[in-house]
Design an enzyme around this catalytic site. Structure first.
Site, PDB file in Angstrom:
ATOM      1  CG  ASP A 176      -0.280  -0.411   2.499  1.00 50.27           C
ATOM      2  OD1 ASP A 176       0.946  -0.264   2.603  1.00 50.27           O
ATOM      3  OD2 ASP A 176      -0.980  -0.889   3.406  1.00 50.27           O
TER       4      ASP A 176
ATOM      5  CG  ASN B 101      -8.529  -1.764  12.040  1.00 48.52           C
ATOM      6  OD1 ASN B 101      -7.578  -2.429  11.636  1.00 48.52           O
ATOM      7  ND2 ASN B 101      -8.949  -0.678  11.414  1.00 48.52           N
TER       8      ASN B 101
ATOM      9  CG  HIS C  66      -5.649  -2.430   8.852  1.00 45.94           C
ATOM     10  ND1 HIS C  66      -5.653  -1.051   8.889  1.00 45.94           N
ATOM     11  CD2 HIS C  66      -4.377  -2.784   9.176  1.00 45.94           C
ATOM     12  CE1 HIS C  66      -4.457  -0.611   9.202  1.00 45.94           C
ATOM     13  NE2 HIS C  66      -3.674  -1.633   9.379  1.00 45.94           N
TER      14      HIS C  66
ATOM     15  CD  GLU D  18      -8.379   0.782   7.693  1.00 47.28           C
ATOM     16  OE1 GLU D  18      -8.248  -0.210   8.430  1.00 47.28           O
ATOM     17  OE2 GLU D  18      -7.722   1.822   7.852  1.00 47.28           O
TER      18      GLU D  18
HETATM   19  P1  PGA Z   1       2.322  -1.541  12.671  1.00 52.61           P
HETATM   20  O1  PGA Z   1       1.127  -1.506  11.643  1.00 52.61           O
HETATM   21  O2  PGA Z   1       3.287  -2.560  12.168  1.00 52.61           O
HETATM   22  O3  PGA Z   1       2.904  -0.161  12.653  1.00 52.61           O
HETATM   23  O4  PGA Z   1       1.744  -1.921  14.010  1.00 52.61           O
HETATM   24  C1  PGA Z   1       0.607  -2.697  11.178  1.00 52.61           C
HETATM   25  C2  PGA Z   1      -0.558  -2.423  10.267  1.00 52.61           C
HETATM   26  O5  PGA Z   1      -1.246  -1.410  10.476  1.00 52.61           O
HETATM   27  O6  PGA Z   1      -0.789  -3.221   9.359  1.00 52.61           O
END
Ligand code: PGA
Length: 241
Positions: free
Chosen positions: A67, A136, A138, A143
């Protein structure tokens, strides 16, 4: 789903790096699906170390990132392009032409999404995809929603994602509200998937991903349907299993 529980972040990173390195050693022209965020930073450090020690060669690999923020230029320090370059690519011998990250400032973003999926398909498909997971549930920037988005698409970021990513910005207002993300089909088409998570704040998402019902409200739960997923978590992230 295979579950590997390790003691801490360092072990998680080493385990992930050795899986990635094995993939590249077995198939030097591997197509790698890569992720950003705090979670894979340790894995990238380990892979750089292995590269410096002559244990792994990236000269033939091709990479596709999950992404990119929408509306942020590549040279902006908050872009995932900048992150990848500064945390990984500039320290290894991957060829610039073999790096693919969605263009978050494409004039025609819909076309950019179509082209991105096409490029992945034409490459022969992702051999191994690295995933982090949001609090969450994702994956990429898919999302929680009422349905799964299949293809690479423009997403509106969830409030929780904006709050958790605010730590990388001067203020929450600076966090982009949209991003371009691979879709669930793109991710599920990867031949192998490794999902990494550490820390107590991921425990809930890991429990729902592995034990909950498959639902777009917990996007990572769809991974239950993939036949080659390895989840590597530290004890804290595994504490609700
Ligand atoms: P993070 O993010 O590795 O910074 O915890 C993971 C994500 O949002 O997929």
């Amino acid at each position: 789903m295979r579950l590997i529980v390790v003691d801490n972040y360092e072990e998680m990173s080493k385990k992930a790096a050795s899986i990635m390195a094995s993939q590249i050693i077995l198939k030097p022209e591997s197509i790698l699906g890569l992720a950003t965020g705090s979670t894979p930073l340790g894995m990238y450090k380990e892979l750089i170390k292995m590269y410096n020690d002559g244990e792994v060669d990236f000269s033939q690999v091709r990479t596709f990132n999950l992404d990119e923020y929408y509306g942020i230029r590549r040279d902006n320090e908050q872009s995932y392009y900048y992150y990848m370059d500064n945390n990984f690519f500039k320290y290894i011998n991957v060829k610039e032409d073999n790096i693919n990250i969605p263009n978050g400032t494409a004039e025609d973003v819909e076309q950019e999404c179509i082209n991105y999926d096409k490029r992945i398909k034409e490459s022969g498909g992702i051999d191994i995809q690295v995933l982090g997971i949001g609090v969450n549930g994702h994956i990429g920037f898919n999302e929680p929603d009422v349905n799964f988005e299949a293809q690479t698409h423009l997403v509106k970021l969830d409030k929780k994602t904006i709050e958790s990513n605010a730590r990388f910005f001067n203020s929450i207002e600076e966090v982009p509200v949209k991003a371009v993300s691979m879709g669930m089909k793109t991710i599920m088409n990867s031949k192998k998937i490794i999902l990494l998570a550490n820390g107590i704040n991921k425990a809930d998402a890991i429990e729902k991903t592995m034990k909950g019902k498959i639902s777009p409200e917990v996007p990572a739960s769809i991974l239950q349907l993939h036949n080659d997923v390895t989840i590597i978590v530290d004890k804290a992230a595994a504490s609700k299993l």
